[in-house]
Design an enzyme around this catalytic site. Structure first.
Site, PDB file in Angstrom:
ATOM      1  N   VAL A  11       0.952  -1.294   0.088  1.00  0.00           N
ATOM      2  CA  VAL A  11       0.221  -0.109  -0.126  1.00  0.00           C
ATOM      3  C   VAL A  11       1.299   1.245   0.350  1.00  0.00           C
ATOM      4  O   VAL A  11       0.996   2.551  -0.580  1.00  0.00           O
ATOM      5  CB  VAL A  11      -0.997   0.034   0.968  1.00  0.00           C
ATOM      6  CG1 VAL A  11      -1.708   1.505   1.116  1.00  0.00           C
ATOM      7  CG2 VAL A  11      -2.391  -0.982   0.658  1.00  0.00           C
ATOM      8  N   PHE A 159      -9.309   1.446  -0.527  1.00  0.00           N
ATOM      9  CA  PHE A 159      -9.535   0.068  -1.331  1.00  0.00           C
ATOM     10  C   PHE A 159      -8.983  -0.062  -2.223  1.00  0.00           C
ATOM     11  O   PHE A 159      -9.464  -1.352  -3.415  1.00  0.00           O
ATOM     12  CB  PHE A 159     -11.320   0.363  -2.127  1.00  0.00           C
ATOM     13  CG  PHE A 159     -11.217   1.075  -0.959  1.00  0.00           C
ATOM     14  CD1 PHE A 159     -12.236   0.053   0.239  1.00  0.00           C
ATOM     15  CD2 PHE A 159     -11.702   2.244  -0.081  1.00  0.00           C
ATOM     16  CE1 PHE A 159     -12.855   1.229   0.714  1.00  0.00           C
ATOM     17  CE2 PHE A 159     -12.314   2.785   0.489  1.00  0.00           C
ATOM     18  CZ  PHE A 159     -12.795   1.913   1.826  1.00  0.00           C
ATOM     19  N   LEU A 160      -7.737   0.018  -2.998  1.00  0.00           N
ATOM     20  CA  LEU A 160      -6.428  -1.071  -4.085  1.00  0.00           C
ATOM     21  C   LEU A 160      -6.474  -2.463  -3.793  1.00  0.00           C
ATOM     22  O   LEU A 160      -6.756  -3.177  -2.915  1.00  0.00           O
ATOM     23  CB  LEU A 160      -5.120  -0.484  -3.703  1.00  0.00           C
ATOM     24  CG  LEU A 160      -4.471  -0.717  -3.007  1.00  0.00           C
ATOM     25  CD1 LEU A 160      -3.450  -1.958  -3.131  1.00  0.00           C
ATOM     26  CD2 LEU A 160      -3.347   0.452  -3.317  1.00  0.00           C
ATOM     27  N   GLU A 162      -4.757  -5.976  -5.473  1.00  0.00           N
ATOM     28  CA  GLU A 162      -3.333  -6.099  -6.037  1.00  0.00           C
ATOM     29  C   GLU A 162      -3.472  -6.575  -6.561  1.00  0.00           C
ATOM     30  O   GLU A 162      -4.858  -7.362  -7.457  1.00  0.00           O
ATOM     31  CB  GLU A 162      -1.993  -7.293  -4.151  1.00  0.00           C
ATOM     32  CG  GLU A 162      -1.918  -6.996  -3.253  1.00  0.00           C
ATOM     33  CD  GLU A 162      -1.637  -7.410  -2.707  1.00  0.00           C
ATOM     34  OE1 GLU A 162      -0.874  -8.376  -2.432  1.00  0.00           O
ATOM     35  OE2 GLU A 162      -1.115  -7.131  -0.968  1.00  0.00           O
ATOM     36  N   LYS A 214     -14.472   0.066   5.294  1.00  0.00           N
ATOM     37  CA  LYS A 214     -13.222  -0.948   5.077  1.00  0.00           C
ATOM     38  C   LYS A 214     -13.747  -1.832   5.453  1.00  0.00           C
ATOM     39  O   LYS A 214     -13.165  -2.691   4.189  1.00  0.00           O
ATOM     40  CB  LYS A 214     -11.718   0.067   5.740  1.00  0.00           C
ATOM     41  CG  LYS A 214     -10.774  -0.973   5.303  1.00  0.00           C
ATOM     42  CD  LYS A 214     -10.945  -1.060   3.664  1.00  0.00           C
ATOM     43  CE  LYS A 214      -9.405  -2.679   3.432  1.00  0.00           C
ATOM     44  NZ  LYS A 214      -9.031  -2.627   1.968  1.00  0.00           N
ATOM     45  N   ASN A 218     -14.329  -5.303   3.031  1.00  0.00           N
ATOM     46  CA  ASN A 218     -14.217  -6.480   2.826  1.00  0.00           C
ATOM     47  C   ASN A 218     -14.511  -7.660   3.040  1.00  0.00           C
ATOM     48  O   ASN A 218     -14.229  -8.098   2.280  1.00  0.00           O
ATOM     49  CB  ASN A 218     -12.350  -6.530   3.888  1.00  0.00           C
ATOM     50  CG  ASN A 218     -11.352  -5.858   2.503  1.00  0.00           C
ATOM     51  OD1 ASN A 218     -12.341  -5.617   1.348  1.00  0.00           O
ATOM     52  ND2 ASN A 218     -10.591  -5.905   3.202  1.00  0.00           N
ATOM     53  N   GLY A 263     -14.100 -21.198  -6.261  1.00  0.00           N
ATOM     54  CA  GLY A 263     -12.549 -21.658  -6.263  1.00  0.00           C
ATOM     55  C   GLY A 263     -12.146 -22.109  -5.128  1.00  0.00           C
ATOM     56  O   GLY A 263     -13.046 -22.227  -4.039  1.00  0.00           O
ATOM     57  N   CYS A 270      -5.747  -9.470   2.922  1.00  0.00           N
ATOM     58  CA  CYS A 270      -6.124  -8.484   3.517  1.00  0.00           C
ATOM     59  C   CYS A 270      -8.212  -9.547   3.994  1.00  0.00           C
ATOM     60  O   CYS A 270      -7.837  -8.964   5.311  1.00  0.00           O
ATOM     61  CB  CYS A 270      -6.662  -7.520   2.254  1.00  0.00           C
ATOM     62  SG  CYS A 270      -6.079  -6.678   2.801  1.00  0.00           S
ATOM     63  N   LYS A 331      -3.324 -14.426  -5.549  1.00  0.00           N
ATOM     64  CA  LYS A 331      -4.161 -14.776  -7.359  1.00  0.00           C
ATOM     65  C   LYS A 331      -3.766 -14.530  -7.794  1.00  0.00           C
ATOM     66  O   LYS A 331      -2.294 -13.872  -8.219  1.00  0.00           O
ATOM     67  CB  LYS A 331      -5.212 -13.348  -6.917  1.00  0.00           C
ATOM     68  CG  LYS A 331      -5.324 -11.994  -6.013  1.00  0.00           C
ATOM     69  CD  LYS A 331      -6.416 -11.397  -6.248  1.00  0.00           C
ATOM     70  CE  LYS A 331      -5.434  -9.400  -6.048  1.00  0.00           C
ATOM     71  NZ  LYS A 331      -6.733  -8.674  -6.220  1.00  0.00           N
TER      72      LYS A 331
END
Ligand SMILES: NC(=O)c1ccc[n+]([C@@H]2O[C@H](COP(=O)([O-])OP(=O)(O)OC[C@H]3O[C@@H](n4cnc5c(N)ncnc54)[C@H](O)[C@@H]3O)[C@@H](O)[C@H]2O)c1
Length: 442
Positions: A11, A159-160, A162, A214, A218, A263, A270, A331
């Site tokens: 971040v 809120f980005l 990766e 936040k 999530n 999956g 996070c 991911k």
């Protein structure tokens, strides 16, 4: 503006670089000397698409600087971002020692006459802005300095995602700014103006609501994933196809198409820790957050969802079996392996006596640091298949989607694929003569 970012991880580095990209002068601080030396010399420390180019440009143009010296870094700053770790403590609650530790350090450094905005960008429980404020004030008091007019604390959760972090940061869906200070509000609004020129909202609120936003975001996304993973389980039992159910469900605008892919569970730095921390915060507020406890429980089990299928195929004897494992990162498009389901698969398979050769385009160095020579690593996805009894897919990197099946046929000992990310079409693989097991599809 002059900005300091404390904590130069995923971040901190992305935020610092993107703030520099819009013309600000940014100093990133970290206690990791090695990291700061690397970054100062132009070597990027994380893999994030698009980041290196703007990192190098802003480093060259001296809008981006790196140091281990907090006092030097905050001297002229108008805004100090805290992008520090908030890992789960033993009981699952967010450990605030890094955030409050730096807040105390700031109390010894700030000047009573120079106003600064201290921004919590880390994901922190409700009430942390207040704790940061008190820690700074208290620490100042200890050296007889009254800092009551020297700063405001703002909650500005990040809120980005990766893998698309630069895009997310440069064009955020929204910016949340939690503060009761008009002065801080104006400064933060000016800072973010270049990022919301297309009209996405800057949402102002109180600190507590910003902190909770936040966790709520999530946790909701994690809930969607666990929900679809349970639907996928049901599909397997009832003979339905989760891909079709997903399309049918996702076409409803109230539900939306995204985050409905089943999956082998969510991972990363996070979702697992934020879900846990919100359950804990609720507990502390005497509230039993039943849904989130189930979300967590489903996810834990889902990480090993392929294991019974693998065991059944090999008649409960994995001793001496060798597997090719495609994908290690939690991911695609990241080298982050924190809580990656692949790591759980590695543990389970090796505990059962199997051996593994893994390939991941970016995450192998990080995995090597953790597992050492417990498994071996290949130079590409095809090399990983040498002498393998079956292929297991744990991360849906794009390059795995349309492989050369002739090479796979020639290398795999058996035509067997266990796909934890539904990378292939069932019919296509079955027509090629494979025994193919995926998630929620017959
Ligand atoms: N990674 C993500 O995708 C993401 C997205 C949104 C929010 N967040 C939140 O942002 C925060 C940071 O996450 P991250 O993934 O960037 O963590 P990270 O572990 O990648 O980076 C944290 C950095 O802080 C440094 N640090 C620790 N103590 C320090 C100190 N006293 N002074 C200076 N630096 C110090 C560490 O050396 C490390 O480089 C967490 O609260 C996380 O939940 C993360």
């Amino acid at each position: 503006m002059k900005i300091t970012v404390v904590g130069t991880g995923y971040v901190g580095l992305v935020s610092g670089t993107c703030f520099a990209e819009t013309g600000n002068s940014v100093t990133c601080v970290d206690i990791d000397k090695n990291k700061i030396e690397k970054l100062s010399s132009g070597a990027i420390t994380i893999y994030e698409p698009g980041l290196e180019k703007i990192f190098l440009r802003n480093l060259k143009e001296r809008r981006l600087n790196f140091t281990t010296n907090l006092a030097e870094a905050v001297k002229d700053a108008q805004i100090i971002f805290l992008a520090l770790p908030t890992p789960p403590g033993e009981d699952g609650s967010a450990d605030l020692k890094y955030v409050l530790g730096v807040a105390k350090d700031l109390g010894k450094i700030l000047q009573p006459t120079e106003y600064k905005v201290i921004v919590d960008k880390s994901t922190v429980p409700v009430g942390t802005a207040e704790k940061v404020k008190n820690a700074v004030l208290q620490s100042g008091k200890e050296i007889n300095v009254d800092l009551s007019k020297a700063f405001s604390v703002v909650s500005n959760p990040e809120f980005l995602r990766e893998g698309v972090a630069v895009d997310d940061f440069m064009k955020p869906d929204r910016v949340v700014i939690g503060t009761d200070s008009e002065k801080a509000k104006k400064i933060m609004g000016d800072l973010y103006a270049p990022f919301v020129r297309q009209g996405n909202p800057v949402i102002y609120m109180d600190e507590k609501s910003a902190e909770l936003t936040k966790y709520a975001a999530n946790s909701f996304l994690a809930t969607k994933i666990s929900f679809m993973n349970e639907i996928a389980q049901l599909c397997e039992k009832l003979g339905a196809d989760v891909d079709l159910v997903r399309k049918g469900v996702g076409s409803d605008e109230r539900i939306g198409k995204r985050f409905l892919f089943p999956g082998i569970g969510y991972g990363g730095s996070c979702f697992p820790k934020d879900v846990q921390a919100l359950v804990k915060s609720a507990e502390e507020a005497n509230y039993d957050f039943k849904i989130l406890k189930a979300v967590e429980d489903v996810n834990e089990k889902q990480k090993l969802h392929l294991m019974p299928k693998i065991e059944k195929y090999f008649k409960n004897n994995l001793q001496g079996k060798h597997f090719a494992l495609w994908g290690l990162a939690f991911k695609p498009n990241t080298d982050d392996i924190r809580e990656a389901p692949a790591l759980y698969m590695i543990d389970a398979l090796t505990a059962a006596g199997a051996t593994i050769t893994a390939y991941d385009p970016e995450a192998m160095p990080n995995v090597k640091k953790i597992v050492g020579d417990k498994i071996s690593f290949a130079n590409n996805e095809y090399e990983a298949l040498n002498n393998a009894d079956a292929l297991i897919i744990a991360t849906e990197w794009s390059e795995f989607r349309t492989p050369d099946f002739e090479i796979i046929n020639n290398k795999l000992k058996n035509k067997v694929i266990f796909d934890g990310r539904n990378v292939f079409e069932v019919k296509q693989i079955k027509d090629l003569g494979y025994h193919y097991e995926s998630i929620g599809r017959a």
